[in-house]
Scaffold this active site. Structure first.
Site, PDB file in Angstrom:
ATOM      1  N   TRP A   1      36.569  45.150  30.055  1.00 28.84           N
ATOM      2  CA  TRP A   1      35.181  44.767  30.296  1.00 28.84           C
ATOM      3  C   TRP A   1      34.306  45.674  29.443  1.00 28.84           C
ATOM      4  O   TRP A   1      34.405  46.904  29.529  1.00 28.84           O
ATOM      5  CB  TRP A   1      34.885  44.924  31.788  1.00 28.84           C
ATOM      6  CG  TRP A   1      33.497  44.581  32.217  1.00 28.84           C
ATOM      7  CD1 TRP A   1      32.793  43.463  31.898  1.00 28.84           C
ATOM      8  CD2 TRP A   1      32.646  45.358  33.073  1.00 28.84           C
ATOM      9  NE1 TRP A   1      31.560  43.490  32.499  1.00 28.84           N
ATOM     10  CE2 TRP A   1      31.448  44.637  33.224  1.00 28.84           C
ATOM     11  CE3 TRP A   1      32.793  46.589  33.723  1.00 28.84           C
ATOM     12  CZ2 TRP A   1      30.394  45.105  33.997  1.00 28.84           C
ATOM     13  CZ3 TRP A   1      31.757  47.048  34.492  1.00 28.84           C
ATOM     14  CH2 TRP A   1      30.567  46.324  34.630  1.00 28.84           C
TER      15      TRP A   1
ATOM     16  N   ASP B   1      39.580  50.480  38.651  1.00 30.21           N
ATOM     17  CA  ASP B   1      38.537  49.487  38.842  1.00 30.21           C
ATOM     18  C   ASP B   1      39.133  48.338  39.660  1.00 30.21           C
ATOM     19  O   ASP B   1      40.000  47.607  39.182  1.00 30.21           O
ATOM     20  CB  ASP B   1      38.043  48.987  37.482  1.00 30.21           C
ATOM     21  CG  ASP B   1      36.827  48.073  37.598  1.00 30.21           C
ATOM     22  OD1 ASP B   1      36.524  47.621  38.715  1.00 30.21           O
ATOM     23  OD2 ASP B   1      36.183  47.805  36.561  1.00 30.21           O
TER      24      ASP B   1
ATOM     25  N   LYS C   1      32.708  39.697  44.210  1.00 28.68           N
ATOM     26  CA  LYS C   1      33.501  38.493  43.993  1.00 28.68           C
ATOM     27  C   LYS C   1      34.094  37.966  45.288  1.00 28.68           C
ATOM     28  O   LYS C   1      33.916  36.797  45.642  1.00 28.68           O
ATOM     29  CB  LYS C   1      34.628  38.768  42.989  1.00 28.68           C
ATOM     30  CG  LYS C   1      34.158  38.863  41.547  1.00 28.68           C
ATOM     31  CD  LYS C   1      33.487  40.196  41.259  1.00 28.68           C
ATOM     32  CE  LYS C   1      33.036  40.303  39.818  1.00 28.68           C
ATOM     33  NZ  LYS C   1      32.316  41.581  39.573  1.00 28.68           N
TER      34      LYS C   1
END
Length: 399
Positions: A131, A212, A247
């Site tokens: 990312w 992460d 999410k």
């Protein structure tokens, strides 16, 4: 003048793509660069369990006073139970401390600030690709970053041996940023055996894992997606986790994330917590409350939690269905073998399309994909998949 010499920053590759999509008059345009879950109607829904929790909060909330600097105690306990499992030694605290941060991004930044401010390390190793904001967060916090290979473009799989070979160059005490599951942008995750080898490697090299964990429950399941972290926990006495509820609970604009730091013993953890508080205090003072209260209400209530698990399973199932359908339709159209898409996890897929093909999809068909070829599978639905397959097949055959 103070600001006249400031130069315009380059557009964010993903947000800029969204802006271009919005300005495109094509009525059949498709945005596959977006990084949020969408249902088959192309909408990002509010989960029913979230609506129920918000009603409970609205009916029972009696104050808008500040939260503690690190958030509600219950939020930390429930977050650790979700990450490590309810029977884990880390749930009750002791060696592990958790603070609420504004989103997974906020957790990454607070974690990076803590590492820099406390001289924990000066170098962080980040997967290539990753990312894009990972690099910016590390730099903004004052850390130097190095890259380690992750994706094998030939096999469309994990370049695991090259990954370990490169990380072998890391110095004792360096930080290694890992994606717990649903690797962004490739969708490729280590196997259980690879996690075991990686955890042992990290422990032997005395490297600090910084994990992460943005997509728990979006890959194979809530428990299954935590296998990497739980394997790290078996071998490494100290590590850091930045997790997110954006999410798996659809709380994108509520900005609910958590930073969890695991220390070798409870005494060290207490000192760590005091310094994490300072990092939070100087960055945001206090965390936002509404999203955190939604999370604690849902995870702390058996009925709401059951409803959440069912809704999450439905989202995960839709993504898996779109992966399989895309691969099958591309094969039937003669575009080639895209079966690797079904082996990837989470919302994103490395499609194998090159920059020129991606540009042709945008210019000729109004289909917007990140330049790397990353596709948000959640942006595919039964209404747009045939057009997508037709367009991809056309650019591949005419390449």
């Amino acid at each position: 003048m103070f600001f006249d010499r400031i130069e315009a920053a380059p557009a964010d590759p993903i947000l800029g793509l969204t802006d271009a999509f919005r300005n495109d008059p094509n009525p059949e345009k498709i945005n596959l660069g977006v990084g949020v879950y969408q249902d088959d109607a192309g909408k990002t829904p509010v989960l029913s369990c979230v609506k129920d929790a918000e009603k409970f909060i609205l009916d029972n909330e009696q104050s808008k006073s500040y939260l503690p600097i690190t958030g509600l105690l219950e939020f930390g306990v429930l977050t650790r139970a979700l990450i490590f499992g309810t029977s884990s030694e880390f749930v009750a605290g002791g060696r592990a401390v958790t603070c609420h941060c504004p989103g997974g991004t906020g957790a990454l930044r607070i974690g990076a600030d803590f590492i820099k401010q406390q001289n924990v390390a000066s170098t962080i190793w980040i997967s290539d690709p990753t990312w894009a904001n990972h690099y910016q967060i590390a730099t903004a916090a004052g850390l130097k970053y190095e890259r380690y290979p992750y994706y094998d473009r030939v096999t469309h799989g994990l370049a695991f041996e090259k990954m370990l070979e490169t990380l072998d160059q890391a110095q004792e005490g360096d930080v290694v940023l890992l994606h717990a599951c649903c690797h962004n942008p490739t969708g490729i995750d280590p196997t259980a055996e690879q996690w075991e080898a990686l955890a042992q490697f990290m422990a032997q090299k005395k490297l600090l894992p910084f994990i992460d964990f943005a997509y728990q429950g979006f890959g194979k399941g809530i428990e299954e997606d935590a296998i990497g972290i739980r394997t790290i926990a078996k071998h490494c006495k100290e590590f850091i986790i930045a997790s997110s509820y954006s999410k798996n609970l659809g709380l994108y604009n509520e900005r609910v994330g958590a930073l969890t730091v695991v220390s070798a013993d409870a005494e060290t953890a207490e000192r760590v917590n005091s310094q994490v508080k300072i990092a939070v205090r100087t960055a945001i003072s206090n965390p936002p409350a509404h999203g955190e209260k939604i999370v604690t209400t849902i995870l702390g209530n058996d009925d709401l939690r059951k409803k959440w698990v069912e809704e999450l399973a439905a989202m995960r199932g839709r993504i898996h269905e779109m992966r399989q359908m895309l691969a099958d339709k591309l094969s039937a159209a003669g575009a080639g073998d895209f079966s690797f898409i079904t082996e990837q996890n989470g919302m994103f897929s490395f499609s194998g399309l090159n920059k020129e093909q991606v540009e042709k999809l945008k210019q000729n068909f109004g289909i917007y994909i990140v330049g790397s070829g990353r596709i948000c599978v959640a942006g595919i639905n039964t209404s747009n998949i045939d057009k997508l397959v037709s367009a991809i097949t056309a650019v591949i055959k005419n390449d």
